[in-house]
Design an enzyme around this catalytic site. Structure first.
Site, PDB file in Angstrom:
ATOM      1  N   ARG A  28     -33.107 -11.595 -35.917  1.00 53.65           N
ATOM      2  CA  ARG A  28     -34.399 -12.141 -35.497  1.00 53.65           C
ATOM      3  C   ARG A  28     -34.535 -12.229 -33.975  1.00 53.65           C
ATOM      4  NH1 ARG A  28     -35.735 -16.840 -40.040  1.00 53.65           N
ATOM      5  NH2 ARG A  28     -36.880 -15.443 -41.433  1.00 53.65           N
ATOM      6  N   LYS A  82     -36.440 -15.652 -59.979  1.00 56.95           N
ATOM      7  CA  LYS A  82     -37.496 -16.217 -60.814  1.00 56.95           C
ATOM      8  C   LYS A  82     -38.758 -15.371 -60.932  1.00 56.95           C
ATOM      9  CE  LYS A  82     -36.279 -21.020 -59.980  1.00 56.95           C
ATOM     10  NZ  LYS A  82     -36.686 -22.210 -59.230  1.00 56.95           N
ATOM     11  N   GLY A 111     -35.607 -11.225 -46.565  1.00 56.30           N
ATOM     12  CA  GLY A 111     -34.767 -12.136 -47.336  1.00 56.30           C
ATOM     13  C   GLY A 111     -33.496 -11.495 -47.859  1.00 56.30           C
ATOM     14  N   GLY A 168     -40.034 -15.957 -46.885  1.00 54.57           N
ATOM     15  CA  GLY A 168     -41.236 -16.512 -47.514  1.00 54.57           C
ATOM     16  C   GLY A 168     -42.510 -15.881 -46.975  1.00 54.57           C
TER      17      GLY A 168
HETATM   18  C1  3PG Z   1     -37.655 -18.787 -42.515  1.00 54.84           C
HETATM   19  O1  3PG Z   1     -36.499 -18.697 -42.127  1.00 54.84           O
HETATM   20  O2  3PG Z   1     -37.992 -18.574 -43.688  1.00 54.84           O
HETATM   21  C2  3PG Z   1     -38.733 -19.104 -41.516  1.00 54.84           C
HETATM   22  O3  3PG Z   1     -38.204 -19.270 -40.252  1.00 54.84           O
HETATM   23  C3  3PG Z   1     -39.515 -20.312 -41.950  1.00 54.84           C
HETATM   24  O4  3PG Z   1     -38.684 -21.431 -42.066  1.00 54.84           O
HETATM   25  P1  3PG Z   1     -39.092 -22.576 -43.054  1.00 54.84           P
HETATM   26  O5  3PG Z   1     -38.999 -22.029 -44.436  1.00 54.84           O
HETATM   27  O6  3PG Z   1     -38.118 -23.709 -42.804  1.00 54.84           O
HETATM   28  O7  3PG Z   1     -40.517 -22.981 -42.718  1.00 54.84           O
HETATM   29 MG    MG Z   2     -37.948 -20.207 -45.712  1.00 55.47          MG
END
Ligand code: 3PG
Ligand code: MG
Length: 418
Positions: A40, A206, A374, A397
């Protein structure tokens, strides 16, 4: 509508408040927090270099972890500042706060091309509450707002949304960074009219997490390949026994509705034909988090019913080979979610076979391969294949919500291109 980007801006001598997603994984080593994955940070370097060339004064804001309004020392951004300095080969100043006198004084001393990293914005509860007074405090050092934090763009927080609105309201610009622009291009525009066959691979735990994505992609994809624990809810929906596997009994209807829609839309919707299972045996021990530790015994491949004492952990070899064959003939690939518990080498083969097929399609077939962030990114990197696909998202997310078709607040708040 297309958003303004850093490339469109004249920022010489201006204070650019840039939101980045430096929420990187850390682990404690000899009493120090060490970053275990730089991705990142690395991915923001092009935007930073461009802004340096343009003579901006760059003020970086980010969150790390979920400190919930407390000054958690383990969630300080200081180690990130050191890493950025190392990667960029330029000094990066660090402010021990994200608002107030410390920040204003440091900003006042900046020269064109300087970089100042602010401390974790989530040390204040007002950040996640998107408190307008707090956003004003952050915006005090912002002539221009840039958002390169795609991974946090699904959050309507002060630094991701509030500050952008304030700057725009003042008549200033709120623009996308180059990483943000790339993310929107690959997860958005590139999938609007994909070259065909368009093959979507969806895994993860899920059905409920992925159903909106499945539903949306059923409108676009030629083929959808399902893997991961999510597949067991589909099994359950067909009256097949799932033993101790992770299932969502409340979502069997959701699973069947997806299959029905696939038939209507003539999408080739594939479920695993074989499964790697194991029998968990309680060791009587607890892990660091206080959860019972199980030995996974009698690892084997089955078709059909999973015995009552067993649990599914991955797609089997037959499924992996079938999926790999389909993937290899794709022209566009979107992959989100592993095919099983890839972190454990005993259950990694299915996910690795899919990863290799995605790479082969990219390298040999000229396919565009887009990895939706992810765990699938982790799996590719673990297999040493991360640099052999077209695009890997830095969002978890955020990429999922974007693929669902949601408007991300951090994107919505940016200025439109004229
Ligand atoms: C992540 O790592 O998914 C993003 O930086 C968002 O973080 P958060 O889910 O704690 O808002
Ligand atoms: Mg997150």
């Amino acid at each position: 509508m297309a958003k303004l980007t850093v490339r469109d801006l004249d920022v010489r001598g201006k204070r650019v408040f840039m939101r980045v997603d430096y929420n990187v994984p850390l682990e404690e080593r000899d009493g120090q927090m060490a970053i275990t994955d730089n991705t990142r940070i690395v991915e923001t370097l092009p935007t930073l270099k461009l802004l340096i060339d343009k003579g901006a004064k760059i003020i970086l804001a980010a969150h790390l972890g979920r400190p919930k309004g407390k000054r958690e020392a383990t969630m300080s951004l200081r180690p990130v500042g050191l890493k950025l300095h190392e990667l960029l080969g330029r000094s990066v100043a660090f402010a021990t706060d994200c608002i107030g006198e410390v920040v204003e004084k440091a900003a006042a001393h900046m020269k064109d091309g300087d970089i100042l990293l602010l401390e974790n914005v989530r040390y204040y509860n007002e950040e996640e509450a998107n408190d307008p007074v707090f956003a004003e405090k952050l915006a005090k050092v912002a002539d221009v707002y840039v958002n390169d934090a795609f991974g946090a763009a699904h959050r309507a927080h002060a630094s991701t949304e509030g500050v952008a609105r304030i700057v725009a309201k003042r008549g200033g610009f709120a623009a996308a960074g180059l990483l943000m622009e790339r993310e929107l291009k690959f997860l958005g525009d590139e999938l609007e009219n994909p070259a065909r066959p368009f093959v979507v691979i969806l895994g993860g735990a899920k059905v409920s997490d992925k159903i909106k994505v499945i539903d949306r992609l059923l409108e676009k994809a030629d083929t959808i390949l399902i893997g991961g624990a999510m597949a067991y809810t589909f099994k359950l929906a067909h009256g097949v026994k799932t033993g101790k596997s992770l299932v969502e009994p409340d979502h069997t209807g959701t699973a069947l509705a997806a299959e029905k829609k696939a038939i209507e839309r003539k999408v080739n919707f594939q479920l695993p034909t074989d499964t790697i299972i194991a029998t968990p045996v309680d060791t009587g021990k607890l892990n660091k988090k206080g959860k019972p530790v199980y030995d996974l015994t009698n690892i084997r491949t089955i078709r059909g019913d999973i015995p009552d004492d067993a649990e599914g952990f991955s797609i089997g070899a037959e499924t992996a080979a079938n999926y790999a064959r389909i993937i290899q003939s794709a022209k566009t690939i979107l992959w989100n979610g592993p095919m099983g518990m890839f972190e454990d080498p005993r259950f990694a083969a299915g996910t690795n076979a899919v990863a290799q097929a995605v790479v082969d399609a990219t390298q040999k077939n000229g396919a565009k391969s887009i990895i939706g962030g992810g765990d699938s990114v982790k799996a590719l990197n673990k297999a040493g294949l991360g640099d052999k696909v077209t695009f890997m998202s830095t969002g978890g997310g955020a990429s999922l919500e974007f693929l669902e078709g949601a408007v991300l607040p951090g994107v919505a708040a940016l200025s439109d291109k004229k």
